[in-house]
Design a protein around this motif. Structure first.
Motif, PDB file in Angstrom:
ATOM      1  N   ALA A  93       4.404  10.886  10.665  1.00 10.21           N
ATOM      2  CA  ALA A  93       4.326  12.312  10.334  1.00 10.21           C
ATOM      3  C   ALA A  93       4.093  13.088  11.619  1.00 10.21           C
ATOM      4  N   TYR A  94       5.023  13.977  11.922  1.00 10.44           N
ATOM      5  CA  TYR A  94       4.893  14.808  13.116  1.00 10.44           C
ATOM      6  C   TYR A  94       4.037  16.033  12.818  1.00 10.44           C
ATOM      7  N   GLY A  95       3.250  16.425  13.797  1.00  7.69           N
ATOM      8  CA  GLY A  95       2.453  17.638  13.657  1.00  7.69           C
ATOM      9  C   GLY A  95       3.292  18.890  13.834  1.00  7.69           C
ATOM     10  N   GLY A  96       2.828  19.982  13.253  1.00  4.72           N
ATOM     11  CA  GLY A  96       3.543  21.248  13.347  1.00  4.72           C
ATOM     12  C   GLY A  96       3.387  21.891  14.722  1.00  4.72           C
ATOM     13  N   SER A 134      -5.188   5.606   1.461  1.00  8.76           N
ATOM     14  CA  SER A 134      -4.048   6.153   0.723  1.00  8.76           C
ATOM     15  C   SER A 134      -3.580   7.493   1.274  1.00  8.76           C
ATOM     16  N   ILE A 135      -4.443   8.226   1.965  1.00  7.58           N
ATOM     17  CA  ILE A 135      -4.083   9.551   2.485  1.00  7.58           C
ATOM     18  C   ILE A 135      -4.564   9.655   3.929  1.00  7.58           C
ATOM     19  N   TYR A 136      -3.685  10.170   4.784  1.00  2.78           N
ATOM     20  CA  TYR A 136      -4.035  10.435   6.177  1.00  2.78           C
ATOM     21  C   TYR A 136      -3.584  11.856   6.518  1.00  2.78           C
ATOM     22  N   ARG A 137      -4.452  12.573   7.180  1.00  5.48           N
ATOM     23  CA  ARG A 137      -4.147  13.934   7.605  1.00  5.48           C
ATOM     24  C   ARG A 137      -4.343  14.030   9.119  1.00  5.48           C
ATOM     25  N   GLY A 138      -3.341  14.577   9.779  1.00  2.47           N
ATOM     26  CA  GLY A 138      -3.432  14.759  11.221  1.00  2.47           C
ATOM     27  C   GLY A 138      -4.377  15.884  11.585  1.00  2.47           C
ATOM     28  N   ASN A 139      -4.819  15.896  12.813  1.00  2.00           N
ATOM     29  CA  ASN A 139      -5.724  16.938  13.303  1.00  2.00           C
ATOM     30  C   ASN A 139      -4.936  18.215  13.588  1.00  2.00           C
ATOM     31  N   ARG A 184       4.979  13.153   4.148  1.00  2.00           N
ATOM     32  CA  ARG A 184       5.822  12.055   3.675  1.00  2.00           C
ATOM     33  C   ARG A 184       5.014  11.150   2.756  1.00  2.00           C
ATOM     34  N   ALA A 185       5.704  10.565   1.794  1.00  2.00           N
ATOM     35  CA  ALA A 185       5.124   9.550   0.907  1.00  2.00           C
ATOM     36  C   ALA A 185       5.807   8.224   1.223  1.00  2.00           C
ATOM     37  N   LEU A 186       5.043   7.266   1.728  1.00  2.00           N
ATOM     38  CA  LEU A 186       5.590   6.000   2.216  1.00  2.00           C
ATOM     39  C   LEU A 186       4.991   4.828   1.458  1.00  2.00           C
ATOM     40  N   ARG A 237       0.851  -1.194   0.000  1.00  2.00           N
ATOM     41  CA  ARG A 237       0.000   0.000   0.000  1.00  2.00           C
ATOM     42  C   ARG A 237       0.888   1.246   0.000  1.00  2.00           C
ATOM     43  N   LYS A 238       0.591   2.183  -0.892  1.00  2.00           N
ATOM     44  CA  LYS A 238       1.265   3.481  -0.910  1.00  2.00           C
ATOM     45  C   LYS A 238       0.420   4.475  -0.127  1.00  2.00           C
ATOM     46  N   VAL A 239       1.063   5.158   0.807  1.00  2.00           N
ATOM     47  CA  VAL A 239       0.353   6.040   1.726  1.00  2.00           C
ATOM     48  C   VAL A 239       1.040   7.400   1.732  1.00  2.00           C
ATOM     49  N   THR A 240       0.249   8.448   1.673  1.00  2.00           N
ATOM     50  CA  THR A 240       0.733   9.822   1.840  1.00  2.00           C
ATOM     51  C   THR A 240       0.171  10.358   3.143  1.00  2.00           C
ATOM     52  N   VAL A 241       1.048  10.822   4.010  1.00  2.00           N
ATOM     53  CA  VAL A 241       0.633  11.269   5.341  1.00  2.00           C
ATOM     54  C   VAL A 241       0.995  12.737   5.512  1.00  2.00           C
ATOM     55  N   PHE A 242       0.123  13.465   6.189  1.00  2.00           N
ATOM     56  CA  PHE A 242       0.315  14.872   6.498  1.00  2.00           C
ATOM     57  C   PHE A 242       0.105  15.066   8.002  1.00  2.00           C
TER      58      PHE A 242
END
Length: 419
Positions: A195-198, A142-147, A227-229, A88-93
């Motif tokens: 993926a670390y939050g800002g 495929s995509i995850y975004r942090g709160n 990151r693209a993992l 699985r290709k995953v992009t995380v924010f």
């Protein structure tokens, strides 16, 4: 016995229900409905002795259908292929940090209250967490975004940090970035922050100093990490069964464990790896993985290719399953070892044993004698997955390989894989 006549207006059905009587259990010969605490007979007013009796019950439990436990329907191999995902290709924010606020304190009779703008909250992380209940990467999106973090407020109120986002992955998940391995998740409950939050922004209260008593500066929150993992699943098993199509690997796994892979008389029946667990009397458990069939030229992407061999990389010892019903069965072992070496150097040199399957067929007797002459230095165990012949010897040899693996891990100071 109490008799209730339908012609009496004083007795209605609701009054009968309010008597607190229980459900009728049986009916007498005269048509009288008997209860646990009382008996009733519903008859017309003038024809109590000549008309048929109509039984009445205060509950429907007598006529309800008893429902047993529903058995889970077994999925076919075609549906399992649809649900089983090992890549699985995953992009995380990571979540964005909240902005700082520029405000000043204000209240009656206090003209210069000073800055009171609070800092923003930090953004939430995206975390991979291992759960043994998860068996595939099919639930991973495929995509995850942090709160995002909340912005700061007046009166020195800090913004709330963003909640962490957890992504559940199965045991044996490998995380790759740009082709290199960055994490290997091989234990239950293990976590890895992908993926670390800002960080949150600073309010003007942060910039208060002796030189600047009324700062007008507030900074925005930082964006989260992006990151693209690529996630890969490598099955965690002690032993891996390797063989040609229709060699009887799935039938053998059904014979030695409770696993139920699909079995049919055509090649490439198994399209996904299956893991069966063998239980011993001393409560030790050995996991055996059934790898889809490999053919000559699999490293050139023939057949199903060798992509499924990633599930055998973690296996501590190998089981080469040969079909004794075909001529020159020793040639299968040479081809299998060649394909394993093409996938990874040294993979075929791990501890192994040769399983000569289909010994119950007439032509297998002579082929087994020739196989022993060709492979004198190898451990060969003749079995029949169909009849169960000599399966006990195979289980005993598997335990010997497993005990050797435990001894080697103790010498190296490593933690052995337990099921």
């Amino acid at each position: 016995m109490k008799r209730v006549h339908l012609g009496q207006p004083a007795m209605f059905i609701s009054q009968i229900l309010s008597l607190g009587k229980r459900v009728p259990l049986k009916t007498s010969v005269e048509g009288v409905s008997l209860c646990q605490h009382g008996t009733w007979n519903l008859l017309p007013f003038s024809h109590a002795n000549n008309t048929s009796v109509r039984n009445f019950t205060t509950s429907g439990l007598k006529y309800t259908k008893t429902q047993g436990i529903r058995k889970k329907k077994e999925l076919s191999e075609k549906k399992l292929t649809r649900y089983f995902v090992d890549q699985r290709k995953v992009t995380v924010f990571g979540g964005r940090g909240g902005d700082g606020t520029c405000t000043f304190h204000s209240e009656p009779r206090k003209e210069f209250g000073g800055p009171d703008g609070g800092n923003g909250g930090d953004g939430g992380h995206v975390i991979l967490k291992v759960a043994r209940q998860i068996k595939s990467l099919s639930t991973v999106m495929s995509i995850y975004r942090g709160n995002n973090g909340d912005s700061g407020g007046s009166k020195n109120c800090y913004g709330r940090n963003g909640a962490q986002t957890y992504v559940m992955v199965p045991l044996g998940t490998v995380v790759k970035e740009d082709g290199r391995i960055v994490a290997d998740l091989s234990s239950h409950g293990e976590e890895y922050v992908v993926a670390y939050g800002g960080l949150g922004g600073k309010g003007n209260r942060f910039f208060l100093s002796n030189e600047n008593r009324a700062p007008m500066t507030a900074t925005p929150g930082d964006p989260g990490q992006q990151r693209a993992l690529q996630l890969e699943l490598r099955t965690m098993a002690h032993a891996g069964m390797v063989g040609f199509p229709n060699a009887g690997k799935s039938s053998l796994l059904r014979a030695i464990s409770n696993a139920r892979p699909a079995v049919a008389d055509y090649p490439f029946t198994t399209l996904n790896p299956h893991v069966g667990v063998i239980h011993y009397q001393d409560f030790e458990q050995i996991a055996v993985a059934d790898i889809p069939g490999i053919i000559r030229g699999a490293h050139r992407n023939k057949g199903l290719g060798i992509s499924f061999l990633r599930h055998i990389e973690r296996c501590r010892f190998l089981l080469f399953v040969l079909d004794l019903s075909i001529p020159e069965p020793w040639q299968q072992l040479e081809d299998l070892k060649y394909e394993l070496e093409q996938y990874e150097r040294g993979l075929s040199k791990r501890p192994f044993c040769v399983i000569a399957n289909k010994i119950d067929l007439p032509e297998s007797k002579s082929n087994f004698a020739l196989l022993r002459e060709k492979l004198k230095q190898c451990v060969i165990i003749p079995v029949s997955a169909l009849t169960g012949a000599n399966v006990e010897e195979l289980l005993m040899h598997l335990r010997e390989l497993y005990d050797g693996y435990l001894e080697s891990t103790q010498i190296k100071g490593c933690v052995p894989v337990k099921w």
